[in-house]
Design an enzyme around this catalytic site. Sequence first.
Site, PDB file in Angstrom:
ATOM      1  N   ASN A  44       3.818  -6.007   5.781  1.00 41.22           N
ATOM      2  CA  ASN A  44       2.563  -6.693   6.071  1.00 41.22           C
ATOM      3  C   ASN A  44       2.789  -8.131   6.543  1.00 41.22           C
ATOM      4  OD1 ASN A  44       0.764  -4.538   5.482  1.00 41.22           O
ATOM      5  ND2 ASN A  44       1.119  -4.873   3.304  1.00 41.22           N
ATOM      6  N   HIS A  92       1.600   4.828   6.838  1.00 35.62           N
ATOM      7  CA  HIS A  92       1.495   5.305   5.459  1.00 35.62           C
ATOM      8  C   HIS A  92       1.948   6.764   5.356  1.00 35.62           C
ATOM      9  CE1 HIS A  92      -1.392   1.916   5.691  1.00 35.62           C
ATOM     10  NE2 HIS A  92      -0.874   1.647   4.502  1.00 35.62           N
ATOM     11  N   ASP A 138      -0.664   7.895  10.048  1.00 33.90           N
ATOM     12  CA  ASP A 138      -1.164   6.762  10.830  1.00 33.90           C
ATOM     13  C   ASP A 138      -0.022   5.883  11.336  1.00 33.90           C
ATOM     14  OD1 ASP A 138      -0.323   5.646   8.464  1.00 33.90           O
ATOM     15  OD2 ASP A 138      -2.175   4.554   8.055  1.00 33.90           O
ATOM     16  N   SER A 191       0.819  -1.215   0.000  1.00 34.54           N
ATOM     17  CA  SER A 191       0.000   0.000   0.000  1.00 34.54           C
ATOM     18  C   SER A 191       0.851   1.263   0.000  1.00 34.54           C
ATOM     19  CB  SER A 191      -0.929   0.014   1.219  1.00 34.54           C
ATOM     20  OG  SER A 191      -0.185  -0.067   2.424  1.00 34.54           O
ATOM     21  N   GLY A 221      -2.015  -4.111   1.276  1.00 33.67           N
ATOM     22  CA  GLY A 221      -2.153  -5.356   2.021  1.00 33.67           C
ATOM     23  C   GLY A 221      -1.202  -6.451   1.600  1.00 33.67           C
TER      24      GLY A 221
END
Length: 424
Positions: A307, A401, A398, A248, A277
């Site tokens: 991930n 990202h 966050d 992502s 993801g």
Amino acid sequence: MNRFVLALAALLPLTAQSMDLDTGKPAKGWQIAVTDFEGEAKLTGDSVTVPKPANPRVPNSHVAARRGSDGALTLQFSNTWIAQLRWQDGTPLDLNPYLAHGTVEFDLNVVDLAHGGMKFKLGCGKDCERKVPFLFAGRELAGKGRQHLSFALTCFWREGDDFSAVNVPFTLEGTGSGELQISHLRFNKTGKATTACPDYRTQSVTPEPLQESWAVEWWLPRHEQKLAEVKAHREAGRRVDLVFMGDSITQGWENEGKQVWAEHFAKYNAVALGFGGDRTENLLWRLQHGELDGMAPKAVVMMIGTNNTGERLEDPALTVAGIRKNLDEIRQRQPQAKVLLLALFPRGEKPDDLLRRHNARINALLPALADGRQVVFLDIGKALTNPDGTLSKDILPDWLHLSPAGYDIWARSLEPTLTSWLTP
């Protein structure tokens, strides 16, 4: 199962042949917690709905549970990131004697899972959680009534795990929307597994599409769109000199990083092959299904693996094996291209964050994959962090990202290397 676990199971004293978690015997005191991403409630009566916080991040989500007259537990969820039925607060279970030949068994009724997914989990101590994904297998059971499932307990075990005091022995987890019913949950000391599970030792190197309920509707269509994008460049006579591959964070070049991309990389007819993801095995599937074919880039930038950490807190050596597999695939398909192998970006607000520390262990192993000529390793983590190692919301809103400012830092950090590679 290795010899150590077999020997350990033989030496430990005999326990009851089964542990029934429906009634809490022989370990009493188990409670059922019903949770979603933002709240939790205890199922102490016949039914409960998870309350919403004052300012919910997902205002239209709904998670509820009920207990039937036959003891079956039903989990209903809609538009949720995570919904759980979680067994907790009982006397911790010693499952070590169950590892050699034991199973966890239950009856499952998938009432609806057309727009949802599911997983089974077992907590194995502080910062330790093991899971078995069950998205497609679960959807195949929809409408078929109660089905008896039996998993080898080793499906939830990893080398080095201590199962002597398991305080969250089982969690039924749903995502998206659905309705699941579970009953007759128990651990058997000797049982026959009838349901397959992934081998954690080879998961990172076994190619497969992303199996998450929130991704299945767009993941394969995006793959086809990317194949079409490359084809359009080729048919128009445009040479693709630069390719980014990843998850992502790489996909974000099309959103938060769009303007920075236009300024720095559009002149190379660059292609961003990032899928939200994705773990190493998902990128590997895409590579083996043509995403890097039909062009001859001078440079490939790859960052993958965060991930693997976030989804299953995978052993760093296994994640690096997956990165190596992807690197080998790139080198085989595009031998003329130089590869810029990036360290995983920092995640988690503070330096001592569990996932940050885990990614740092992966990054420490990555330089061994680079030869300094065709494959070059680059770590830009310090450019993305504050002097004290914390993260800024201006750069990583966050803690994972990038913001537009973060993409600008990323682009400028790559510029010296890529300019030397891409300038005629």
